[in-house]
Structures are given as C-alpha cells and as structure tokens.
Motif scaffolding. Structure first.
Motif, PDB file in Angstrom:
ATOM      1  N   VAL A   1      -3.837  -1.084   5.915  1.00 21.85           N
ATOM      2  CA  VAL A   1      -2.768  -0.168   5.566  1.00 21.85           C
ATOM      3  C   VAL A   1      -2.497   0.765   6.737  1.00 21.85           C
ATOM      4  O   VAL A   1      -3.401   1.407   7.242  1.00 21.85           O
ATOM      5  CB  VAL A   1      -3.147   0.668   4.322  1.00 21.85           C
ATOM      6  CG1 VAL A   1      -2.072   1.708   4.045  1.00 21.85           C
ATOM      7  CG2 VAL A   1      -3.346  -0.239   3.118  1.00 21.85           C
ATOM      8  N   LEU A   3       0.050   3.929   8.073  1.00 27.20           N
ATOM      9  CA  LEU A   3       0.993   4.959   7.681  1.00 27.20           C
ATOM     10  C   LEU A   3       1.569   5.591   8.933  1.00 27.20           C
ATOM     11  O   LEU A   3       0.825   5.908   9.865  1.00 27.20           O
ATOM     12  CB  LEU A   3       0.306   6.025   6.821  1.00 27.20           C
ATOM     13  CG  LEU A   3      -0.377   5.528   5.547  1.00 27.20           C
ATOM     14  CD1 LEU A   3      -1.171   6.651   4.894  1.00 27.20           C
ATOM     15  CD2 LEU A   3       0.659   4.974   4.574  1.00 27.20           C
ATOM     16  N   ALA A  23       4.975   3.268   5.066  1.00 22.81           N
ATOM     17  CA  ALA A  23       3.763   2.479   4.880  1.00 22.81           C
ATOM     18  C   ALA A  23       4.003   1.043   5.304  1.00 22.81           C
ATOM     19  O   ALA A  23       5.106   0.517   5.162  1.00 22.81           O
ATOM     20  CB  ALA A  23       3.320   2.535   3.436  1.00 22.81           C
ATOM     21  N   THR A  27       1.791   0.140  -0.226  1.00 17.95           N
ATOM     22  CA  THR A  27       0.620   0.994  -0.312  1.00 17.95           C
ATOM     23  C   THR A  27       0.562   1.772  -1.604  1.00 17.95           C
ATOM     24  O   THR A  27      -0.501   2.042  -2.130  1.00 17.95           O
ATOM     25  CB  THR A  27       0.627   1.967   0.869  1.00 17.95           C
ATOM     26  OG1 THR A  27       0.691   1.245   2.072  1.00 17.95           O
ATOM     27  CG2 THR A  27      -0.580   2.872   0.848  1.00 17.95           C
ATOM     28  N   MET A  33      -0.672   9.303  -3.121  1.00 14.21           N
ATOM     29  CA  MET A  33      -0.126   9.570  -1.797  1.00 14.21           C
ATOM     30  C   MET A  33      -0.069  11.076  -1.598  1.00 14.21           C
ATOM     31  O   MET A  33       0.421  11.809  -2.455  1.00 14.21           O
ATOM     32  CB  MET A  33       1.280   8.975  -1.658  1.00 14.21           C
ATOM     33  CG  MET A  33       1.322   7.469  -1.860  1.00 14.21           C
ATOM     34  SD  MET A  33       0.353   6.561  -0.660  1.00 14.21           S
ATOM     35  CE  MET A  33       1.179   7.001   0.861  1.00 14.21           C
ATOM     36  N   ASN A  76       8.821   1.738   0.480  1.00 15.90           N
ATOM     37  CA  ASN A  76       7.441   2.058   0.887  1.00 15.90           C
ATOM     38  C   ASN A  76       7.391   3.329   1.733  1.00 15.90           C
ATOM     39  O   ASN A  76       6.727   3.388   2.779  1.00 15.90           O
ATOM     40  CB  ASN A  76       6.824   0.897   1.677  1.00 15.90           C
ATOM     41  CG  ASN A  76       6.540  -0.304   0.817  1.00 15.90           C
ATOM     42  OD1 ASN A  76       6.574  -0.218  -0.406  1.00 15.90           O
ATOM     43  ND2 ASN A  76       6.279  -1.420   1.448  1.00 15.90           N
TER      44      ASN A  76
END
Length: 120
Positions: A1, A3, A23, A27, A33, A76
């Motif tokens: 993952v 970010l 993301a 995610t 989050m 996302n």
C-alpha cells in the motif's frame, strides 16, 4: 500500500487549503484513514480520521469545526479540507491507513507528508 499526500503550501491565517492523499490500491476497504501532523520539535499528533465502516469521523479538539475529513472511494483518495487556518496549524501533514483511531502506532501505512505553513 502506497499513500501519496499533496496539497500543502503557504497560506495566510484565516485562509484555506485542501490536502489530498492518493492510495495505490483500494486501501480504504477495512481501514481507518487518518491525518496526522508534526510540527518541528513536537511529536506527531492526530488530526482527523474517517472509518471505512459507516464513514463516521473523529477530530482532534484543536481542529473541530475548522477541518473536514472525507474520502472518495471510487478515486481511492482521502481529503482534508482545512478552513480558518491558524499559525499553530503549521506542520508537516501525513495521511495514514490503519486499524486505530488516534494513536500513530495503530497506523501501518504512511504517506510521505506535505508541508503546511500558515503565516500570521
């Protein structure tokens, strides 16, 4: 993952900024989050969180009524709308994905941070 946070900058007190966090994959499903910030010489602190389940939100007292966290799950992307900014909001802002609420240790994935500077 992965970010990727963006949207920081220099703004005068009372101004607004919107931070984004993209993301690399879907995610948000099953994650909390969050946004955190860290000012020079200070510990990283919780700012806001949004929960995948139900989409409820949680804010630090210092930003309640001024900041709004939201997400666009189709894109996302996580957002933090910051209004009525104050010089004490100056910090590097990080987005994160995890299973916790307000403690950094409960977030496993972090973005690289984006600088927000509020001038008086």
């Amino acid at each position: 993952v992965q970010l990727q946070a963006s949207g920081g900058g220099l703004v005068q007190a009372g101004g607004s900024l919107r931070l984004s966090c993209a993301a690399s994959e879907r995610t948000f499903s099953g994650y909390t989050m969050g946004w955190f910030r860290q000012a020079p010489g200070k510990e990283r602190e919780f700012v806001a969180a949004i929960y995948w389940s139900g989409g409820s939100t949680n804010y630090a007292d210092s930003v309640k009524g001024r900041f709004t966290i939201s997400s666009d799950n189709a894109k996302n992307t996580l957002y933090l709308q910051m209004n009525s900014l104050k010089p004490e909001d100056t910090a590097v802002y990080y987005c994160a994905a995890g299973v916790g609420i307000t403690t950094p240790e409960s977030y496993a994935h972090w973005g690289q941070g984006t600088q927000v500077t509020v001038s008086s």
